[in-house]
Every structure is written in structure tokens, then in C-alpha cells.
Design a protein around this motif. Structure first.
Motif, PDB file in Angstrom:
ATOM      1  N   SER A  94      38.640  39.420  31.644  1.00 40.61           N
ATOM      2  CA  SER A  94      39.934  39.029  32.209  1.00 40.61           C
ATOM      3  C   SER A  94      40.388  37.742  31.966  1.00 40.61           C
ATOM      4  CB  SER A  94      39.674  39.129  33.797  1.00 40.61           C
ATOM      5  OG  SER A  94      39.202  40.335  34.137  1.00 40.61           O
ATOM      6  N   THR A 116      30.846  37.064  29.623  1.00 37.91           N
ATOM      7  CA  THR A 116      30.464  38.578  30.026  1.00 37.91           C
ATOM      8  C   THR A 116      30.202  39.090  28.621  1.00 37.91           C
ATOM      9  OG1 THR A 116      32.473  39.562  30.021  1.00 37.91           O
ATOM     10  CG2 THR A 116      31.442  38.566  32.294  1.00 37.91           C
ATOM     11  N   THR A 123      38.407  41.169  19.448  1.00 39.43           N
ATOM     12  CA  THR A 123      39.426  42.209  18.937  1.00 39.43           C
ATOM     13  C   THR A 123      40.834  41.468  18.913  1.00 39.43           C
ATOM     14  OG1 THR A 123      40.340  42.888  21.249  1.00 39.43           O
ATOM     15  CG2 THR A 123      37.949  43.776  20.292  1.00 39.43           C
TER      16      THR A 123
HETATM   17  P1  NAD Z   1      35.971  40.042  34.450  1.00 42.21           P
HETATM   18  O1  NAD Z   1      36.377  39.257  33.200  1.00 42.21           O
HETATM   19  O2  NAD Z   1      37.015  40.495  35.219  1.00 42.21           O
HETATM   20  O3  NAD Z   1      34.577  39.428  34.904  1.00 42.21           O
HETATM   21  C1  NAD Z   1      34.211  40.193  35.964  1.00 42.21           C
HETATM   22  C2  NAD Z   1      33.587  39.349  37.143  1.00 42.21           C
HETATM   23  O4  NAD Z   1      32.515  38.664  36.755  1.00 42.21           O
HETATM   24  C3  NAD Z   1      34.684  38.310  37.587  1.00 42.21           C
HETATM   25  O5  NAD Z   1      34.599  38.264  38.979  1.00 42.21           O
HETATM   26  C4  NAD Z   1      34.037  36.998  37.136  1.00 42.21           C
HETATM   27  O6  NAD Z   1      34.591  36.085  37.790  1.00 42.21           O
HETATM   28  C5  NAD Z   1      32.554  36.977  36.945  1.00 42.21           C
HETATM   29  N1  NAD Z   1      31.855  36.527  35.757  1.00 42.21           N
HETATM   30  C6  NAD Z   1      32.179  36.256  34.528  1.00 42.21           C
HETATM   31  N2  NAD Z   1      31.298  35.398  34.243  1.00 42.21           N
HETATM   32  C7  NAD Z   1      30.450  35.205  34.820  1.00 42.21           C
HETATM   33  C8  NAD Z   1      29.137  34.654  34.687  1.00 42.21           C
HETATM   34  N3  NAD Z   1      28.582  34.090  33.757  1.00 42.21           N
HETATM   35  N4  NAD Z   1      28.310  34.494  35.773  1.00 42.21           N
HETATM   36  C9  NAD Z   1      28.810  34.929  36.859  1.00 42.21           C
HETATM   37  N5  NAD Z   1      29.883  35.503  37.196  1.00 42.21           N
HETATM   38  C10 NAD Z   1      30.730  35.801  36.173  1.00 42.21           C
HETATM   39  O7  NAD Z   1      35.407  41.577  33.499  1.00 42.21           O
HETATM   40  P2  NAD Z   1      34.911  42.020  32.392  1.00 42.21           P
HETATM   41  O8  NAD Z   1      34.131  43.233  32.363  1.00 42.21           O
HETATM   42  O9  NAD Z   1      34.260  40.725  31.521  1.00 42.21           O
HETATM   43  O10 NAD Z   1      36.205  42.222  31.406  1.00 42.21           O
HETATM   44  C11 NAD Z   1      37.201  43.276  31.933  1.00 42.21           C
HETATM   45  C12 NAD Z   1      38.547  43.103  31.368  1.00 42.21           C
HETATM   46  O11 NAD Z   1      38.480  42.652  30.110  1.00 42.21           O
HETATM   47  C13 NAD Z   1      39.195  44.235  31.458  1.00 42.21           C
HETATM   48  O12 NAD Z   1      40.548  43.985  32.097  1.00 42.21           O
HETATM   49  C14 NAD Z   1      39.166  44.905  30.075  1.00 42.21           C
HETATM   50  O13 NAD Z   1      40.501  45.891  30.080  1.00 42.21           O
HETATM   51  C15 NAD Z   1      39.451  43.857  29.398  1.00 42.21           C
HETATM   52  N6  NAD Z   1      38.720  43.868  28.022  1.00 42.21           N
HETATM   53  C16 NAD Z   1      39.587  43.937  26.856  1.00 42.21           C
HETATM   54  C17 NAD Z   1      38.938  44.212  25.472  1.00 42.21           C
HETATM   55  C18 NAD Z   1      39.955  44.072  24.540  1.00 42.21           C
HETATM   56  O14 NAD Z   1      39.633  44.235  23.228  1.00 42.21           O
HETATM   57  N7  NAD Z   1      41.414  43.725  24.487  1.00 42.21           N
HETATM   58  C19 NAD Z   1      37.827  44.533  25.269  1.00 42.21           C
HETATM   59  C20 NAD Z   1      37.034  44.659  26.634  1.00 42.21           C
HETATM   60  C21 NAD Z   1      37.435  44.542  27.808  1.00 42.21           C
END
Ligand code: NAD
Length: 347
Positions: A94, A116, A123
Motif C-alpha cells: 500500500s 511485506t 514491478t
Molecule cells: P499493506 O501494505 O496494506 O500492509 C498490510 C498491513 O501490514 C498494514 O496494516 C501495514 O501497516 C502492516 N505492515 C506492513 N509491514 C509491516 C511489518 N513489517 N510489521 C508489522 N506490520 C506491517 O498490504 P500488502 O499486502 O503488503 O500490499 C497490498 C497492496 O499492494 C494492494 O493494494 C495491492 O494491490 C498492492 N500490490 C501491488 C502490486 C503491484 O505490482 N503494483 C503487487 C502486489 C501488491
């Protein structure tokens, strides 16, 4: 062999325990003097620590999942007001996603510090959500110029999120094997990415603060994501895009639930991909190997468990059908999609 392969230009640095020093050096190399740091409110402390060695013009905490257009507009306004010359995103997909849409319109470079296993950092895909519809596109401006991976920043990622996020990474590798631009180069990266993920995710579940295992997950995440960026979105991503965008399901968990069903559909029609994946998973077959991994990780299995209603499956199938890639190994009709979604929804 007859194919054309593009490799995206990106610098990647693995620097476990050393993100602040690496970010200072890499920001210097990119000529960033007035950085916009992007993080969630919860990740702001880590972001401050990681960027302690550089000149930060503004720390922007307005991150929301799926990048709503008003959130993007607000971040773009901040970037313009503060006249920033680079964006450093510290966080999950995000935070990376918000940095990308600011780069899309401003053209300033992005330096990504992922916490994460979403893999967005590798990408050139951006996404924006307006009135419940997520639009995605590709643009070279949004590809982070540099990625700094520091496994120590992921030690506190809760186990359930580590599992779903890690399976989101694995989905990049699996889907790359039959995506529209699949080729021998991205298949090699996908195979090694899948192997690294399958080996290290159980170790993270056993000992969540195992830094070496976390480092291996990041290694697998990166390879899988490079493969995905090169090969394009396959059937799995088209399904998850609709489910996430229309029904507001959590991104990583949706990928985790759907993946075994797409594999079960395609594996009999894609023997080369199936064998590569079976080898990566250390099993006699890809389907059995993935099942064993899911058991080991206690991964989520049902869309019902993520909040999808059974009466929404038909709408989902209708929306997915026109997006099914012609490259998909198995033939896909609306009935096939309904079967797949029904199985993923749960017993
Ligand atoms: P996110 O970034 O929303 O994180 C999920 C939760 O984890 C959040 O509450 C965050 O605060 C918490 N968090 C993050 N790192 C942490 C850590 N080290 N320790 C504890 N908590 C932590 O979720 P996500 O799954 O990483 O990303 C999802 C988003 O990314 C979606 O919007 C998706 O569409 C996008 N995405 C885009 C691409 C691309 O190529 N454009 C690829 C994959 C995902």
C-alpha cells in the motif's frame, strides 16, 4: 526458441540490519535532496529510523490500501507543495502503491524499502481506485529505481500476515509460468523464487524472528515479482483483481485462497510449468506440493472466510470472463469460472 524479453532496469540491495545506511547511500546516488517519505501511521517510526541519514522534506502518512484517488491526489499535492525530488516508501504494497502514483504524475524517482512480501517494488504496475473500481496500468516512471531489502524490518510482521503475504509472493511466481509473456527467462526466475519461498515460509512460521529465513522470503519475493512483472498477469491475477476491487477483499489473503484452485485448473494442461513447480515445492506434483505447503503454513482456504457472499460468485464470474488471458493453458468458460470460484468459496 522464439521470444522477446524485457528486463526492467532496477538496482536492488540486500542489506539486513543496515537499511538506514543503505538508504542514505542509495538516495545520494539518485540525487535525492528533498525526500518525501511515504509510510502508514503505524510504520512511521520505522520510516523515520530508516531515513534518519537523509534530508527529509516531508513524512506523509496518508497511505490507504488500493490507493483511493483522493488519497493519491492528497499525496500528489503534498509532493508539489514541498517540491520533493524523490520518494522513499517504507512499508507494504500500500505504501509502495502510493509512492508509485505520485511518481506517475511527477516523474520523481522512487526508492522502495519493503516491509511485506507484496512484491510491488519490483514491478512497473500502478493502481488507483475510484468509486469502487480499481484501474491499473504500467509505466516506467513508477518502477522504483532502487529497492533496499532489510529483513530485520520484517521480524514483527505477524505470522498470519507473513503467510498470506508470502503466498501472494508465491502467486506471482506460479502465475508467471502461464502469463501472456511467459518465457524461459522469467520461468527460471519464477522457479527459483517459488523454491526460496516454499523453503523459507515454514521456517518463518516456526520461528517468526528468524532473520535468515525472513531474508530468504524476501529473496523469493523479489525473484517472483521480477518474473511476474516480465510475464504479465495470468488468470490468477485477473481473478484476484476482480475479487479485491469489486468486493473489497483483503489483497494478500485473496491471493492465498485462490492460488491452489488456479493451479489445479491449469496444471494438467501445462506440464512444463507443473514440473518446474513440483521441483520447486519438493514434491511429486505441483498440486500436492502446494497442498502440503498450505497445511504446513495453516494458510487460509476459503473466500467465505474472507467475507465474500455466495450470491456474489456469479457477478464475479461475469466480470472475470472477459479478462481471461488467451494464453491460459486450460480453456476457461463461465461455467469453469463458477466451478473454480465455488471451490475457492468453500465447502
Ligand atoms: P499493506 O501494505 O496494506 O500492509 C498490510 C498491513 O501490514 C498494514 O496494516 C501495514 O501497516 C502492516 N505492515 C506492513 N509491514 C509491516 C511489518 N513489517 N510489521 C508489522 N506490520 C506491517 O498490504 P500488502 O499486502 O503488503 O500490499 C497490498 C497492496 O499492494 C494492494 O493494494 C495491492 O494491490 C498492492 N500490490 C501491488 C502490486 C503491484 O505490482 N503494483 C503487487 C502486489 C501488491
Amino acid at each position: 526458441m522464439r521470444f522477446t524479453h524485457d528486463t526492467l532496469a532496477q538496482r536492488v540491495r540486500f542489506a539486513t540490519g543496515d537499511a538506514a545506511a543503505a538508504v542514505a547511500e542509495e538516495a545520494g546516488l539518485l540525487g535525492i535532496r528533498r525526500a518525501m517519505v511515504v509510510a502508514t501511521p503505524r510504520g512511521a517510526g520505522v520510516a523515520r529510523a530508516v531515513t534518519a541519514g537523509i534530508d527529509v522534506a516531508v513524512l506523509h502518512e496518508g497511505v490507504r490500501e488500493h490507493v483511493p484517488v483522493e488519497v493519491a491526489d492528497a499525496a500528489r499535492a503534498v509532493a508539489a507543495e514541498d517540491d520533493v525530488d524523490g520518494i522513499i516508501c517504507v512499508g507494504g504494497g500500500s505504501a509502495t502503491g502510493l509512492a508509485k502514483v505520485v511518481a506517475l504524475t511527477s516523474g520523481v524517482p522512487v526508492l522502495a524499502v519493503p516491509t511485506t512480501y507484496a512484491g510491488s517494488e519490483a514491478t512497473d504496475i500502478w493502481g488507483l481506485t475510484s468509486a469502487g473500481t480499481k484501474t491499473t496500468g504500467t509505466d516506467p516512471r513508477v518502477l522504483p529505481r532502487t529497492v533496499v531489502y532489510d529483513a530485520s524490518l520484517t521480524l514483527d510482521l505477524p505470522v498470519p500476515l507473513s503467510v498470506t503475504s508470502g503466498l501472494n509472493a508465491l502467486a506471482h511466481a506460479v502465475d508467471a509460468l502461464w502469463a501472456p509473456r511467459a518465457d524461459p527467462i522469467n520461468a527460471a526466475l519464477a522457479g527459483e523464487g517459488a523454491r526460496a519461498l516454499a523453503e523459507s515460509l515454514p521456517a518463518v512460521v516456526d520461528v517468526p524472528r528468524d532473520e535468515a529465513a525472513r531474508e530468504q522470503v524476501l529473496h523469493g519475493t523479489y525473484l517472483a515479482s521480477v518474473a511476474f512483472a516480465s510475464a504479465g498477469s495470468g488468470l490468477h491475477h485477473k481473478i484476484c483483481h476482480v475479487l479485491g476491487g469489486r468486493f473489497d477483499l483483503p489483497h494478500a489473503a485473496t491471493h492465498a485462497v485462490v492460488l491452489p484452485h488456479v493451479l489445479a485448473l491449469n496444471a494438467p494442461h501445462a506440464p512444463e510449468a507443473e514440473q518446474r513447480l513440483a521441483a520447486a515445492l519438493g514434491s511429486r506434483s505441483a498440486v500436492a506440493g502446494l497442498r502440503e505447503l498450505y497445511d504446513r503454513l495453516d494458510a487460509p482456504r476459503t473466500l467465505r472466510g474472507l467475507g465474500l457472499r455466495e450470491d456474489q460468485l456469479a457477478e464475479a464470474a461475469t466480470a472475470i470472463l472477459p479478462a481471461v488471458p488467451p494464453s491460459n493453458p486450460a480453456a476457461v468458460s463461465r461455467a469453469v469460472l463458477l466451478d473454480l470460484l465455488g471451490a475457492a468459496w468453500g465447502p
